[in-house]
Structures are given as C-alpha cells and as structure tokens.
Enzyme design. Sequence first.
Site, mmCIF file in Angstrom:
data_model
loop_
_atom_site.group_PDB
_atom_site.id
_atom_site.type_symbol
_atom_site.label_atom_id
_atom_site.label_comp_id
_atom_site.label_asym_id
_atom_site.label_seq_id
_atom_site.Cartn_x
_atom_site.Cartn_y
_atom_site.Cartn_z
ATOM 1 C CE LYS A 1 -3.984 -2.061 2.311
ATOM 2 N NZ LYS A 1 -4.973 -1.916 3.378
ATOM 3 C CG ASP B 1 -8.050 0.168 3.700
ATOM 4 O OD1 ASP B 1 -8.768 -0.648 3.109
ATOM 5 O OD2 ASP B 1 -6.809 0.077 3.748
HETATM 6 P P1 NDP Z 1 0.378 -2.616 10.642
HETATM 7 O O1 NDP Z 1 1.331 -3.733 10.536
HETATM 8 O O2 NDP Z 1 0.636 -1.348 9.917
HETATM 9 O O3 NDP Z 1 0.194 -2.241 12.202
HETATM 10 C C1 NDP Z 1 0.022 -3.244 13.176
HETATM 11 C C2 NDP Z 1 -0.413 -2.638 14.495
HETATM 12 O O4 NDP Z 1 -0.673 -3.687 15.432
HETATM 13 C C3 NDP Z 1 0.644 -1.737 15.142
HETATM 14 O O5 NDP Z 1 0.008 -0.696 15.825
HETATM 15 C C4 NDP Z 1 1.333 -2.700 16.119
HETATM 16 O O6 NDP Z 1 1.929 -2.051 17.212
HETATM 17 C C5 NDP Z 1 0.143 -3.494 16.606
HETATM 18 N N1 NDP Z 1 0.493 -4.831 17.136
HETATM 19 C C6 NDP Z 1 0.993 -5.889 16.443
HETATM 20 N N2 NDP Z 1 1.152 -6.956 17.258
HETATM 21 C C7 NDP Z 1 0.755 -6.551 18.488
HETATM 22 C C8 NDP Z 1 0.675 -7.203 19.748
HETATM 23 N N3 NDP Z 1 1.057 -8.472 19.927
HETATM 24 N N4 NDP Z 1 0.204 -6.518 20.805
HETATM 25 C C9 NDP Z 1 -0.198 -5.230 20.653
HETATM 26 N N5 NDP Z 1 -0.147 -4.557 19.488
HETATM 27 C C10 NDP Z 1 0.328 -5.205 18.409
HETATM 28 O O7 NDP Z 1 -1.046 -3.233 10.231
HETATM 29 P P2 NDP Z 1 -2.319 -2.445 9.658
HETATM 30 O O8 NDP Z 1 -2.502 -1.208 10.447
HETATM 31 O O9 NDP Z 1 -2.242 -2.363 8.175
HETATM 32 O O10 NDP Z 1 -3.506 -3.490 9.984
HETATM 33 C C11 NDP Z 1 -3.944 -3.695 11.308
HETATM 34 C C12 NDP Z 1 -4.938 -4.868 11.323
HETATM 35 O O11 NDP Z 1 -6.124 -4.499 10.648
HETATM 36 C C13 NDP Z 1 -4.388 -6.110 10.616
HETATM 37 O O12 NDP Z 1 -4.659 -7.237 11.405
HETATM 38 C C14 NDP Z 1 -5.133 -6.131 9.307
HETATM 39 O O13 NDP Z 1 -5.332 -7.449 8.843
HETATM 40 C C15 NDP Z 1 -6.452 -5.452 9.664
HETATM 41 N N6 NDP Z 1 -7.049 -4.735 8.520
HETATM 42 C C16 NDP Z 1 -8.321 -5.032 8.153
HETATM 43 C C17 NDP Z 1 -8.913 -4.377 7.102
HETATM 44 C C18 NDP Z 1 -10.319 -4.709 6.700
HETATM 45 O O14 NDP Z 1 -10.730 -4.347 5.587
HETATM 46 N N7 NDP Z 1 -11.098 -5.359 7.546
HETATM 47 C C19 NDP Z 1 -8.200 -3.328 6.326
HETATM 48 C C20 NDP Z 1 -6.866 -3.057 6.837
HETATM 49 C C21 NDP Z 1 -6.324 -3.764 7.880
HETATM 50 P P3 NDP Z 1 3.422 -1.400 17.094
HETATM 51 O O15 NDP Z 1 3.231 -0.057 16.455
HETATM 52 O O16 NDP Z 1 3.898 -1.321 18.495
HETATM 53 O O17 NDP Z 1 4.237 -2.338 16.237
#
Ligand code: NDP
Length: 273
Positions: free
Chosen positions: A70, A106
């Site tokens: 993206k 999104d």
């Molecule tokens: P990113 O990889 O950009 O961000 C991931 C986020 O999750 C960060 O804030 C990260 O924290 C946090 N995180 C990861 N693991 C943990 C953990 N074990 N405990 C606490 N926090 C955690 O992902 P996206 O923002 O692109 O996507 C987020 C979620 O949303 C995904 O699961 C994705 O599949 C879903 N999604 C769904 C969509 C839909 O259409 N339904 C569209 C887009 C996304 P940190 O910053 O500390 O690393």
Amino acid sequence: MIGPNAIKLAVFGQPVAHSLSPRIHRLFGEQLEIDVDYDAVESAIDELPDRLAAFRNQGGTGANLTVPLKHAGLKLCASVDRPARQAHAVNTLKLATDGWHGYNTDGAGLLLDLERLGIDPAGRRVLVLGAGGAVAGILGPLLERAPAYVRIGNRTAERAERLADKFAHRGEIDGGGFESVAGSRFDLLIQSTSAGHASNLPPLQRDWLTDRAIAYDLNYGPAHQPFAQWCRDNEVDVHGGLGMLVGQAALAFEIWTGERPEMAPVLSTLRED
Ligand code: NDP
C-alpha cells in the site's frame, strides 16, 4: 464466463492467494451485471512497478493493493486522493490517460460498515487500539463524523503520538502507549492491532469501556477470534471487520465503474462459504 469486454482488474499483494477480493468483486459484478475479470497477483515490493506495468499492457485498468504494497504504490501514482495522502498508502488504483490515480478506501469502508451496523461515531468517545497503516487510513474519515474525543493507544507509544499530532487539527485526539488509556472510559472501541494474527491480544482492560460500549475489530476470520472471545468474556458487543473489507471493496468498485454495489448480499454469501 468472462467476456472479451470485461473490465480487467486485480489485487496485488504478498501473500495474496487467500485474498477474498477476487470473490467479492466477482459477486459485485454479478450483482450489477458488469463483466469483471479480477485476478490475484503475487508481488513483492520491489516487483510492483514491473508487475503493474505488465498488467497495464495486458489491458488492466483497475487494481487493489494489499499488504505489503500500500505504501510502495504511492510512488507509482500520477495523483492520489486526500485519504491516501494522509494515510501514506493507496489501496485502489484506477488508470487514466496520465497514469494511475491512487485512492485509499479503507477508512471510508470502515465508516460505511459502521453505518450499516447503525453505529454513529458522532458525539462518542472513541478508543482506537493500534497505530499502523490501517489507523492512519481510518482517522480522517472517523474525525469527519465528529466524535467527542478519540484516543489512540498503541504498543509503541511514539507511533500513536505521531498520528494524534498529525490529525490534531481535525478534532479532539490524543495518542500514547496502552497505559495512557487507563483512567478514561470509552463508548466505542476500534481494535486495529494485528495481534490477532498471532493469536494475541493487546492488554485490554474492561474498565476502559463504559457498560454499554460497542467494539469493532478490523480483523475478521481466525485473526478476529482472540478479541471476539475477550469481548464475550467481558460482555461487550463486538463486530468483526469482514464488513469493512466489503465496504472498502464496494467503494473501489464504484471508483472503477461509477456504480456502488450493495454490501449486504455479498456479506451474506461470504458468511455462508
Ligand atoms: P500494521 O502492521 O501497519 O500495524 C500493526 C499494528 O498492530 C501496530 O500498531 C502494532 O503495534 C500493533 N500490534 C501488532 N502486534 C501486536 C501485539 N502483539 N500486541 C499489541 N499490538 C500489536 O497493520 P495495519 O494497520 O495495516 O492493519 C492492522 C490490522 O487491521 C491487521 O490485522 C489487518 O489485517 C487489519 N485490517 C483489516 C482491514 C479490513 O478491511 N477489515 C483493512 C486493513 C487492515 P506497534 O506499532 O507497536 O508495532
């Protein structure tokens, strides 16, 4: 049967084999009687320029980009819309005479699903957990609905702080680590971490939420299950993110064809699968 005049579309990502997008867009095409030829194309970040050029040469006129493309897609666009600029990410491309135009549907897709569910963020205190790419995309459309207050809580506090600063001119918003959430109560929780993909949860506390709070998880399928279980255990009403996926797809389909499909029949079909 795909006809010779079908609109040629594809989703690019890695991994992409299990993407629901081809199924969703074929269902939209059937619903609106628009002939679409929608593929899934595996592409690493550094392969995207060549993959996209090849797709265009084969007659491709519209595409979706998913993880991890993206952000990389932005650089390949002749122009991008405001949500894509703010999120630093494009999920939809449409070919025009001067090249690809980039969009990010999104956030608007989430708002479309909240509307379908009868959840209006206006006047609510909203807790957003996570500060990744998806949150960057949803904050603009969310703040447009005039919530009373938005707090972003994230594992890495600085990412939440940075996002809150960026959107501070659009509404009442703060960001910090998960510990900064304590002491306040929220009536809408938007779970936007990817923790569920590893069967984990952010460190949730029931007293962050009011008694009648509603939760929405961006995740769907197995990645939604840990959070869904926490909500059941804590008597919080929860919705998974399949509707957001269909919502962002409906908006992309409208960008390509000028027609907005109905979400509900497609959601029912996906749930029956
Ligand atoms: P990113 O990889 O950009 O961000 C991931 C986020 O999750 C960060 O804030 C990260 O924290 C946090 N995180 C990861 N693991 C943990 C953990 N074990 N405990 C606490 N926090 C955690 O992902 P996206 O923002 O692109 O996507 C987020 C979620 O949303 C995904 O699961 C994705 O599949 C879903 N999604 C769904 C969509 C839909 O259409 N339904 C569209 C887009 C996304 P940190 O910053 O500390 O690393």
